[in-house]
Write a protein that holds these residues in place. Structure first.
Motif, PDB file in Angstrom:
ATOM      1  N   GLU A  17     -22.657 132.830 104.434  1.00 29.11           N
ATOM      2  CA  GLU A  17     -23.463 131.898 105.243  1.00 29.11           C
ATOM      3  C   GLU A  17     -24.935 131.982 104.845  1.00 29.11           C
ATOM      4  N   SER A  18     -25.532 130.821 104.600  1.00 26.00           N
ATOM      5  CA  SER A  18     -26.941 130.768 104.211  1.00 26.00           C
ATOM      6  C   SER A  18     -27.778 130.217 105.366  1.00 26.00           C
ATOM      7  N   GLU A  19     -29.087 130.328 105.230  1.00 27.95           N
ATOM      8  CA  GLU A  19     -29.978 129.776 106.246  1.00 27.95           C
ATOM      9  C   GLU A  19     -29.775 128.270 106.398  1.00 27.95           C
ATOM     10  N   VAL A  22     -27.059 127.174 108.745  1.00 28.46           N
ATOM     11  CA  VAL A  22     -27.436 127.283 110.152  1.00 28.46           C
ATOM     12  C   VAL A  22     -28.385 126.161 110.553  1.00 28.46           C
ATOM     13  N   ASP A  23     -29.321 125.820 109.658  1.00 26.71           N
ATOM     14  CA  ASP A  23     -30.322 124.782 109.954  1.00 26.71           C
ATOM     15  C   ASP A  23     -30.650 124.026 108.675  1.00 26.71           C
ATOM     16  N   ILE A  26     -34.172 123.372 106.721  1.00 27.56           N
ATOM     17  CA  ILE A  26     -34.823 124.290 105.788  1.00 27.56           C
ATOM     18  C   ILE A  26     -34.974 123.663 104.401  1.00 27.56           C
ATOM     19  N   ILE A  35     -32.828 129.394  98.908  1.00 24.18           N
ATOM     20  CA  ILE A  35     -32.391 129.609 100.283  1.00 24.18           C
ATOM     21  C   ILE A  35     -31.550 130.885 100.361  1.00 24.18           C
ATOM     22  N   THR A  38     -27.997 134.514 105.554  1.00 25.94           N
ATOM     23  CA  THR A  38     -28.287 135.075 106.870  1.00 25.94           C
ATOM     24  C   THR A  38     -27.726 136.500 106.919  1.00 25.94           C
ATOM     25  N   ARG A  70     -28.644 132.534  97.213  1.00 31.90           N
ATOM     26  CA  ARG A  70     -27.549 132.866  98.127  1.00 31.90           C
ATOM     27  C   ARG A  70     -26.309 133.369  97.393  1.00 31.90           C
TER      28      ARG A  70
END
Length: 226
Positions: A17-19, A22-23, A26, A35, A38, A70
């Motif tokens: 899972e990367s930032e 989640v959002d 970014i 990127i 998380t 990532r």
């Protein structure tokens, strides 16, 4: 290339899972290639690494990894350094290029267009189509097959990459149709697919990709997995 030189296992793993998972906003301020994962993404990679260690049974592994942060962080968090003889950064395994800094609203609009146009042929305004990624994956396969011919060719190969790239790698390897590719879902973060060598030296996937539309695979397409 002698058949016996082919690796026993070719494992594919999507990054954790990367930032951006989640959002997505970014992408407006951070380049896609920069990127990070998380904390959960690192945990997912560690769990996947333990499973891969069992799969590889303590034998050496040759790695090809996307240069995206990532993917590199996923490789680090797998915890397989003691098994990895060579870890080669491979730009052809990068994520599909969508844009530079992205306009979130525009990307959402283009994703909707892509769903109607087709994921394989739709080209993002400042980026690539799925078919572009297919072409670079095809050239990577040529390199990988040449590596199989080297005297130190390992029995295990690991590709640390991205969801679309994984699906297109398998499409190219198994000669799947565009129609079949269009039905396939991305694997989840840190999810794997493994090509296992069979007694006849052909390969089969340990499990199929999930499908998001109803389409019965042909016998040839179905024969790709165990």
């Amino acid at each position: 290339m002698g058949l016996t030189q082919r690796p026993m296992r070719i494992a594919l793993i999507r990054h954790g899972e990367s930032e951006a998972n989640v959002d997505k906003k970014i992408y407006e301020t951070v380049p896609d290639h920069a990127i990070p994962l998380t904390a959960r993404g690192h945990e997912q990679a560690a769990e996947a690494g333990a499973q891969l260690r069992d799969l590889f049974d303590g034998e050496p592994v040759r790695v090809y990894v996307s240069p995206y942060l990532r993917a590199l962080q996923t490789l680090d968090s797998l915890g397989l350094d003691d098994l990895i003889g060579i870890a080669r950064e491979e730009p052809r395994l990068r994520e599909q290029d969508w844009a530079n800094y992205q306009d979130t609203e525009d990307i959402v609009r283009q994703q909707e267009l892509r769903d109607s146009y087709g994921h394989f042929f739709y080209r993002f305004t400042q980026g690539e189509s799925g078919s572009d990624v297919y072409d670079r994956v095809s050239t990577f396969l040529e390199t990988m097959h040449r590596d199989f011919e080297t005297p130190d060719a390992p029995r295990n190969v690991l590709l640390v990459s991205h969801g679309l790239t994984m699906r297109l790698f398998c499409m190219r390897w198994f000669h799947w149709s565009v129609k079949f590719f269009e039905t396939l879902r991305n694997p989840d973060n840190a999810e794997t697919r493994v090509l296992l060598r069979q007694p006849d030296f052909r390969y089969k996937l340990d499990r199929p990709f999930e499908q998001w539309t109803q389409h019965a695979p042909t016998e040839r397409e179905r024969s790709a997995w165990l």
